[in-house]
Design a protein around this motif. Structure first.
Motif, PDB file in Angstrom:
ATOM      1  N   ARG A 175      46.917  61.239  34.197  1.00  0.00           N
ATOM      2  CA  ARG A 175      47.858  61.609  33.113  1.00  0.00           C
ATOM      3  C   ARG A 175      48.791  60.450  32.781  1.00  0.00           C
ATOM      4  NH1 ARG A 175      47.647  66.674  31.473  1.00  0.00           N
ATOM      5  NH2 ARG A 175      46.724  68.259  32.835  1.00  0.00           N
ATOM      6  N   MET A 176      49.292  59.787  33.807  1.00  0.00           N
ATOM      7  CA  MET A 176      50.173  58.644  33.586  1.00  0.00           C
ATOM      8  C   MET A 176      49.452  57.558  32.786  1.00  0.00           C
ATOM      9  SD  MET A 176      52.618  56.344  34.065  1.00  0.00           S
ATOM     10  CE  MET A 176      52.524  54.559  33.951  1.00  0.00           C
ATOM     11  N   LEU A 177      48.216  57.261  33.166  1.00  0.00           N
ATOM     12  CA  LEU A 177      47.475  56.200  32.492  1.00  0.00           C
ATOM     13  C   LEU A 177      47.067  56.618  31.077  1.00  0.00           C
ATOM     14  CD1 LEU A 177      45.396  55.010  35.570  1.00  0.00           C
ATOM     15  CD2 LEU A 177      47.224  53.743  34.406  1.00  0.00           C
ATOM     16  N   ARG A 178      46.730  57.883  30.901  1.00  0.00           N
ATOM     17  CA  ARG A 178      46.430  58.353  29.544  1.00  0.00           C
ATOM     18  C   ARG A 178      47.650  58.193  28.643  1.00  0.00           C
ATOM     19  NH1 ARG A 178      44.247  64.412  28.442  1.00  0.00           N
ATOM     20  NH2 ARG A 178      46.361  64.940  29.110  1.00  0.00           N
ATOM     21  N   ALA A 179      48.814  58.502  29.174  1.00  0.00           N
ATOM     22  CA  ALA A 179      50.046  58.331  28.397  1.00  0.00           C
ATOM     23  C   ALA A 179      50.239  56.874  28.005  1.00  0.00           C
ATOM     24  CB  ALA A 179      51.240  58.832  29.204  1.00  0.00           C
ATOM     25  N   TYR A 180      49.945  55.956  28.909  1.00  0.00           N
ATOM     26  CA  TYR A 180      50.077  54.530  28.605  1.00  0.00           C
ATOM     27  C   TYR A 180      49.149  54.129  27.461  1.00  0.00           C
ATOM     28  CZ  TYR A 180      49.091  49.541  29.066  1.00  0.00           C
ATOM     29  OH  TYR A 180      48.871  48.210  28.797  1.00  0.00           O
TER      30      TYR A 180
ATOM     31  N   ASP B  42      42.718  66.062  24.639  1.00  0.00           N
ATOM     32  CA  ASP B  42      43.105  66.397  26.009  1.00  0.00           C
ATOM     33  C   ASP B  42      41.955  67.049  26.767  1.00  0.00           C
ATOM     34  OD1 ASP B  42      43.036  68.809  24.737  1.00  0.00           O
ATOM     35  OD2 ASP B  42      45.066  69.416  25.285  1.00  0.00           O
ATOM     36  N   SER B  43      40.729  66.852  26.257  1.00  0.00           N
ATOM     37  CA  SER B  43      39.551  67.387  26.927  1.00  0.00           C
ATOM     38  C   SER B  43      38.348  66.562  26.510  1.00  0.00           C
ATOM     39  CB  SER B  43      39.336  68.858  26.560  1.00  0.00           C
ATOM     40  OG  SER B  43      38.872  68.948  25.219  1.00  0.00           O
ATOM     41  N   LEU B  44      37.179  66.956  27.016  1.00  0.00           N
ATOM     42  CA  LEU B  44      35.934  66.274  26.655  1.00  0.00           C
ATOM     43  C   LEU B  44      35.126  67.085  25.641  1.00  0.00           C
ATOM     44  CD1 LEU B  44      34.849  65.170  30.238  1.00  0.00           C
ATOM     45  CD2 LEU B  44      35.817  63.730  28.439  1.00  0.00           C
ATOM     46  N   LYS B  45      35.719  68.096  25.049  1.00  0.00           N
ATOM     47  CA  LYS B  45      34.977  69.004  24.188  1.00  0.00           C
ATOM     48  C   LYS B  45      34.786  68.486  22.774  1.00  0.00           C
ATOM     49  CE  LYS B  45      36.525  73.102  26.739  1.00  0.00           C
ATOM     50  NZ  LYS B  45      37.280  74.378  26.674  1.00  0.00           N
TER      51      LYS B  45
ATOM     52  N   ASN C  24      40.217  61.426  30.467  1.00  0.00           N
ATOM     53  CA  ASN C  24      39.828  62.816  30.226  1.00  0.00           C
ATOM     54  C   ASN C  24      38.651  63.238  31.098  1.00  0.00           C
ATOM     55  OD1 ASN C  24      41.853  63.354  28.407  1.00  0.00           O
ATOM     56  ND2 ASN C  24      40.628  62.887  26.598  1.00  0.00           N
ATOM     57  N   GLN C  25      37.767  62.292  31.466  1.00  0.00           N
ATOM     58  CA  GLN C  25      36.712  62.618  32.425  1.00  0.00           C
ATOM     59  C   GLN C  25      37.332  63.122  33.725  1.00  0.00           C
ATOM     60  OE1 GLN C  25      33.399  62.539  32.292  1.00  0.00           O
ATOM     61  NE2 GLN C  25      32.806  61.201  30.591  1.00  0.00           N
ATOM     62  N   VAL C  26      38.321  62.401  34.228  1.00  0.00           N
ATOM     63  CA  VAL C  26      38.968  62.782  35.476  1.00  0.00           C
ATOM     64  C   VAL C  26      39.706  64.106  35.321  1.00  0.00           C
ATOM     65  CG1 VAL C  26      40.789  62.135  37.124  1.00  0.00           C
ATOM     66  CG2 VAL C  26      39.139  60.416  36.316  1.00  0.00           C
ATOM     67  N   LEU C  27      40.477  64.216  34.247  1.00  0.00           N
ATOM     68  CA  LEU C  27      41.302  65.415  34.072  1.00  0.00           C
ATOM     69  C   LEU C  27      40.476  66.666  33.825  1.00  0.00           C
ATOM     70  CD1 LEU C  27      44.084  63.739  31.930  1.00  0.00           C
ATOM     71  CD2 LEU C  27      44.368  64.713  34.216  1.00  0.00           C
ATOM     72  N   THR C  28      39.266  66.515  33.320  1.00  0.00           N
ATOM     73  CA  THR C  28      38.409  67.664  33.053  1.00  0.00           C
ATOM     74  C   THR C  28      37.520  68.002  34.246  1.00  0.00           C
ATOM     75  OG1 THR C  28      38.360  67.139  30.693  1.00  0.00           O
ATOM     76  CG2 THR C  28      36.619  68.577  31.512  1.00  0.00           C
ATOM     77  N   LYS C  29      36.989  66.979  34.920  1.00  0.00           N
ATOM     78  CA  LYS C  29      35.984  67.202  35.962  1.00  0.00           C
ATOM     79  C   LYS C  29      36.562  67.376  37.368  1.00  0.00           C
ATOM     80  CE  LYS C  29      32.416  66.506  33.154  1.00  0.00           C
ATOM     81  NZ  LYS C  29      31.394  67.537  32.855  1.00  0.00           N
TER      82      LYS C  29
ATOM     83  N   GLY D 239      38.189  46.284  17.807  1.00  0.00           N
ATOM     84  CA  GLY D 239      37.983  46.162  19.243  1.00  0.00           C
ATOM     85  C   GLY D 239      39.089  46.815  20.046  1.00  0.00           C
ATOM     86  N   TYR D 240      40.338  46.634  19.593  1.00  0.00           N
ATOM     87  CA  TYR D 240      41.432  47.246  20.338  1.00  0.00           C
ATOM     88  C   TYR D 240      41.375  48.769  20.220  1.00  0.00           C
ATOM     89  CZ  TYR D 240      45.879  47.802  22.620  1.00  0.00           C
ATOM     90  OH  TYR D 240      46.850  48.166  23.525  1.00  0.00           O
ATOM     91  N   TRP D 241      41.079  49.252  19.031  1.00  0.00           N
ATOM     92  CA  TRP D 241      40.943  50.687  18.790  1.00  0.00           C
ATOM     93  C   TRP D 241      39.870  51.286  19.700  1.00  0.00           C
ATOM     94  CZ3 TRP D 241      42.946  54.632  15.669  1.00  0.00           C
ATOM     95  CH2 TRP D 241      42.109  55.710  15.380  1.00  0.00           C
ATOM     96  N   ILE D 242      38.689  50.707  19.701  1.00  0.00           N
ATOM     97  CA  ILE D 242      37.596  51.217  20.525  1.00  0.00           C
ATOM     98  C   ILE D 242      37.987  51.206  22.004  1.00  0.00           C
ATOM     99  CG2 ILE D 242      35.257  50.722  21.358  1.00  0.00           C
ATOM    100  CD1 ILE D 242      34.562  49.731  18.583  1.00  0.00           C
ATOM    101  N   GLY D 243      38.568  50.098  22.426  1.00  0.00           N
ATOM    102  CA  GLY D 243      38.925  49.986  23.833  1.00  0.00           C
ATOM    103  C   GLY D 243      39.882  51.063  24.299  1.00  0.00           C
ATOM    104  N   GLN D 244      40.907  51.344  23.510  1.00  0.00           N
ATOM    105  CA  GLN D 244      41.884  52.355  23.924  1.00  0.00           C
ATOM    106  C   GLN D 244      41.253  53.743  23.981  1.00  0.00           C
ATOM    107  OE1 GLN D 244      45.143  51.407  25.021  1.00  0.00           O
ATOM    108  NE2 GLN D 244      43.928  49.544  24.896  1.00  0.00           N
ATOM    109  N   TRP D 245      40.307  54.023  23.083  1.00  0.00           N
ATOM    110  CA  TRP D 245      39.644  55.333  23.139  1.00  0.00           C
ATOM    111  C   TRP D 245      38.693  55.412  24.319  1.00  0.00           C
ATOM    112  CZ3 TRP D 245      41.958  59.119  21.172  1.00  0.00           C
ATOM    113  CH2 TRP D 245      42.675  59.002  19.981  1.00  0.00           C
ATOM    114  N   GLN D 246      38.046  54.310  24.668  1.00  0.00           N
ATOM    115  CA  GLN D 246      37.243  54.307  25.886  1.00  0.00           C
ATOM    116  C   GLN D 246      38.120  54.648  27.094  1.00  0.00           C
ATOM    117  OE1 GLN D 246      35.611  50.361  25.845  1.00  0.00           O
ATOM    118  NE2 GLN D 246      33.786  50.966  24.713  1.00  0.00           N
ATOM    119  N   ALA D 247      39.296  54.062  27.135  1.00  0.00           N
ATOM    120  CA  ALA D 247      40.198  54.315  28.254  1.00  0.00           C
ATOM    121  C   ALA D 247      40.665  55.770  28.277  1.00  0.00           C
ATOM    122  CB  ALA D 247      41.392  53.376  28.171  1.00  0.00           C
ATOM    123  N   VAL D 248      41.020  56.307  27.105  1.00  0.00           N
ATOM    124  CA  VAL D 248      41.419  57.718  27.030  1.00  0.00           C
ATOM    125  C   VAL D 248      40.288  58.609  27.533  1.00  0.00           C
ATOM    126  CG1 VAL D 248      41.927  59.609  25.413  1.00  0.00           C
ATOM    127  CG2 VAL D 248      43.129  57.422  25.198  1.00  0.00           C
TER     128      VAL D 248
END
Length: 472
Positions: free
Chosen positions: A139-144, A160-163, A115-120, A102-111
């Motif tokens: 970027r700050m939140l992705r780093a967290y 670092d992208s949605l590709k 990346n949606q914001v940073l790409t779009k 659950g923790y693993w999935i959650g952190q990747w959802q957040a990443v």
């Protein structure tokens, strides 16, 4: 009343991921039809913040990996309630454990939200200054989120992208992940403002980015950079709240000591946060999980006011006038007072404690980061000065440590009691090399339990690209 800045994010944030992360959002709009306007850019960024208060990031899975494995936190509640949590206290969890997954999935959802914001967002025609700021926030939140991942699982894929999906590329090394985090934080710090207006409380600032960066350097044992970066934060005008109890109450939110804090105000869109509810006094304020251990009680020096302001006890009356019920004799009798919300201040529109903000990084920790880095470089005077600032607030005498080794031990001990129940103890024991000794009686095995396993289904879905952590 705090103005909540989080809006309903009408994105299907998982649109670029495979089934493993494809968790639908009720009432959501596909991301391909989103990120067209300035308002979309704001909503997409706000959706990242909403995850900070989520179940995965601040309630049960978070406590499974950052809380219970330490010697300062026990499962809580009564012996038969959620007994599966004992696996984290005894280091018997497996690669199939739902908490680790659950923790693993959650952190990747957040990443992925970042990346949606940073790409779009770069392609949106909008106010240029706001665009720059929103990208810096992402970027700050992705780093967290990556800092969470690397401390718990070790090297992970860098996205670092949605590709591409995370399970289609190999794990990067720990150093590569830390370098990625440092790059994001450095970039974010250059563009983030030092403060916001009242309506935007909780958005990340330059101080938050630099503060987290100093902590990253601490974990890397890059003492000079940890020292220099924490000095930048110290120069920004933060200060210790003189009242340790006030610091964790509603009135103390976003105060002078707040460097990185999650706005958890109850709202119609998101409700509140269950961070306080799961830890609240059982059958009175919450569920009674993740409670202070006897080992934590014993760690406080005589006269340390933080002890009774960290540990809430059955039968006591709080400074705000709540009588804590004696409760079930089969349940725990002490609780985390830092998450307590007085009855008079609770927002009954949401669950108990939904107004309780989550303090991720406080100025007290910045002082202790600076002290530890200074001490490791041989600067005993500065280390002592900043350590004593934290001790003075706790109404303790100045440290008696006079050499580097003694001061190192004193700073580590101060981190333990100052940051008690805030999710730092286990990872501190690992980073300082104390875990194998301190946690041996709990079942900790050196060379294995410094990291948690990569979830089994993530290993299986990687088509052989992921290697498992040692010992699992």
């Amino acid at each position: 009343m705090k103005k909540i800045f989080l809006s309903i994010a009408v994105l299907t944030m998982m649109s670029s991921c495979n089934d493993y992360l494809d968790i639908p959002v009720e009432g959501a709009t596909d991301a391909s039809n989103f990120f067209k306007t300035e308002n979309d850019a704001m909503l997409g960024t706000n959706a990242i913040y909403s995850f900070l208060r989520s179940w995965e990031n601040s309630a049960f899975p978070y406590q499974f990996v950052f809380g219970v494995p330490a010697d300062d936190v026990v499962k809580g509640s009564n012996p038969g309630d959620a007994s599966f949590i004992n696996a984290y206290d005894q280091f018997t969890y497996t690669t199939s454990d739902e908490g680790i997954r659950g923790y693993w999935i959650g952190q990747w959802q957040a990443v992925n939200r970042c990346n949606q914001v940073l790409t779009k967002v770069p392609a949106i025609e909008m106010n240029a200054a706001l665009k720059t700021r929103l990208l810096a926030e992402a970027r700050m939140l992705r780093a967290y989120f990556y800092f969470n991942l690397v401390r718990i699982y070790g090297g992970v894929p860098i996205l670092d992208s949605l590709k591409e999906s995370y399970n289609n590329i190999p794990r990067s090394s720990v150093d590569e992940v830390y370098n990625f985090i440092i790059s994001d934080l450095t970039s974010a710090a250059a563009d983030l403002p030092q403060s916001y207006g009242a309506g935007d409380q909780g958005r990340v600032t330059k101080g938050a980015a630099l503060g987290l960066l100093s902590k990253v350097y601490l974990y890397k044992k890059d003492w000079q950079k940890a020292y220099d970066t924490s000095n930048q934060v110290i120069a920004m005008g933060y200060s210790l709240d003189p009242d340790f109890n006030h610091l964790f109450r509603i009135a103390g939110e976003f105060g002078s000591e707040s460097v990185f804090e999650v706005n958890c105000e109850c709202s119609p869109q998101f409700g509140g946060s269950q961070y306080a509810e799961v830890q609240g006094v059982r059958n009175q304020f919450g569920w009674g999980f993740f409670t202070p251990s006897q080992a934590l009680e014993n760690a406080f020096e005589p006269g340390d006011i933080r002890k009774e302001l960290t540990i809430l006890r059955n039968g006591e009356t709080t400074p705000e006038g709540d009588l804590i019920a004696m409760g079930d004799p089969n349940s725990v009798t002490t609780y985390n007072q830092k998450v307590y919300v007085p009855t008079s201040q609770n927002n009954n529109a949401c669950g108990y404690g939904s107004r309780q903000n989550i303090r991720i990084l406080r100025f007290a920790e910045i002082l202790l980061i600076n002290a530890e880095a200074a001490n490791e470089m041989g600067n005993i005077a500065t280390a002592t000065l900043n350590l004593n600032k934290v001790r003075t607030r706790a109404q303790l005498a100045a440290t008696t440590a006079t050499n580097q080794a003694a001061l190192r031990t004193a700073i580590w001990r101060e981190r333990r009691v100052e940051l008690a129940m805030e999710g730092d103890r286990f990872v501190d024991l690992v980073r300082t090399g104390q875990a194998a000794t301190v946690l041996a009686s709990y079942g900790f095995k050196a060379g294995k339990n410094e990291l948690f396993p990569i979830p089994l289904d993530a290993i299986n879905q990687s088509n052989g690209l992921f290697t498992q952590n040692p010992g699992y």
